[in-house]
Enzyme design. Sequence first.
Site, PDB file in Angstrom:
ATOM      1  N   CYS A  42       1.292  -1.562   0.101  1.00 55.00           N
ATOM      2  CA  CYS A  42       0.119  -0.004   0.090  1.00 55.00           C
ATOM      3  C   CYS A  42       1.094   1.263   0.127  1.00 55.00           C
ATOM      4  CB  CYS A  42      -0.645  -0.075   1.218  1.00 55.00           C
ATOM      5  SG  CYS A  42      -1.573   1.975   0.971  1.00 55.00           S
ATOM      6  N   ASP A  44       0.395   3.888   2.250  1.00 56.38           N
ATOM      7  CA  ASP A  44       0.259   4.510   3.309  1.00 56.38           C
ATOM      8  C   ASP A  44       2.045   4.592   3.413  1.00 56.38           C
ATOM      9  OD1 ASP A  44       0.133   4.606   6.255  1.00 56.38           O
ATOM     10  OD2 ASP A  44      -1.957   3.797   5.581  1.00 56.38           O
ATOM     11  N   ARG A  46       2.739   4.690   6.649  1.00 54.42           N
ATOM     12  CA  ARG A  46       3.081   4.070   7.644  1.00 54.42           C
ATOM     13  C   ARG A  46       3.269   2.479   7.039  1.00 54.42           C
ATOM     14  NH1 ARG A  46      -2.781   5.046  10.506  1.00 54.42           N
ATOM     15  NH2 ARG A  46      -3.419   4.385   8.290  1.00 54.42           N
ATOM     16  N   HIS A  98      -2.260  -4.056   4.330  1.00 53.07           N
ATOM     17  CA  HIS A  98      -2.437  -3.945   6.423  1.00 53.07           C
ATOM     18  C   HIS A  98      -3.209  -3.206   7.204  1.00 53.07           C
ATOM     19  CE1 HIS A  98      -2.266   1.073   6.102  1.00 53.07           C
ATOM     20  NE2 HIS A  98      -2.784   1.025   4.770  1.00 53.07           N
ATOM     21  N   CYS A 101      -6.184   0.149   7.023  1.00 54.03           N
ATOM     22  CA  CYS A 101      -6.076   0.501   5.752  1.00 54.03           C
ATOM     23  C   CYS A 101      -6.896   1.764   5.171  1.00 54.03           C
ATOM     24  CB  CYS A 101      -6.153  -0.805   4.551  1.00 54.03           C
ATOM     25  SG  CYS A 101      -5.822  -0.160   2.893  1.00 54.03           S
TER      26      CYS A 101
END
Length: 209
Positions: A42, A44, A46, A98, A101
């Site tokens: 992803c 993302d 993080r 994750h 998400c």
Amino acid sequence: MPRLRELIEKNRQWSENIRRTDPDFFPTLSSQKNPRYLWIGCSDNRVPANEIVGLKPGELFVHRNVANVVVHTDLNCLSVLQYAVDVLGVECVIVCGHYGCGGVTAAMRDGKLGLIDNWLRHIQDVASKHAAELDPLEGEAKTDRLCELNVLEQVDNLCRTTIMHDAWARGQDTVIVGCVYSLRDGLLRDLGVRKTSAANCGSRGASVR
Ligand code: CO
């Protein structure tokens, strides 16, 4: 551009620090042989691919998009896959989702965010396909399970690409696996799926939570 200036300064410090503590780092990286892994994760912020599996730059070939989706008409993702498998000869393709998400959560809410709604449609299709399993679940448990199911579906999508079919047909032993990362403890959960040929596509990994 004060923000770029800040990053360029941070980059200079990072480079200096590495050259001081590990003088071989950049010469080794420049002459590094092919990576063993392709990571499809992803976007993302993080979930930084290299960092969470403790691999150096050069050891992981990476493709990231919102909610780690593998779409059969996405030339970007398919080109990364083709290059990684055919040219670099990666041994393992990892789909990593994750928990928590934002893409999966937004898909479940069915809200209006703009262009990305079209991309999240793919996650909604996964949710529809697995409605019988997801409907009894609520809140975080439901989102978390959809995060897992999404990874498993993307593993299946990878299996169905001409790229993987061709690679397996010529005897390449590339394996496709799926895992989910937890933002809460920084740990990866193996979803237990291993795809090593077109023949074993379609079987499911179990829930790990
Ligand atoms: Co995400």
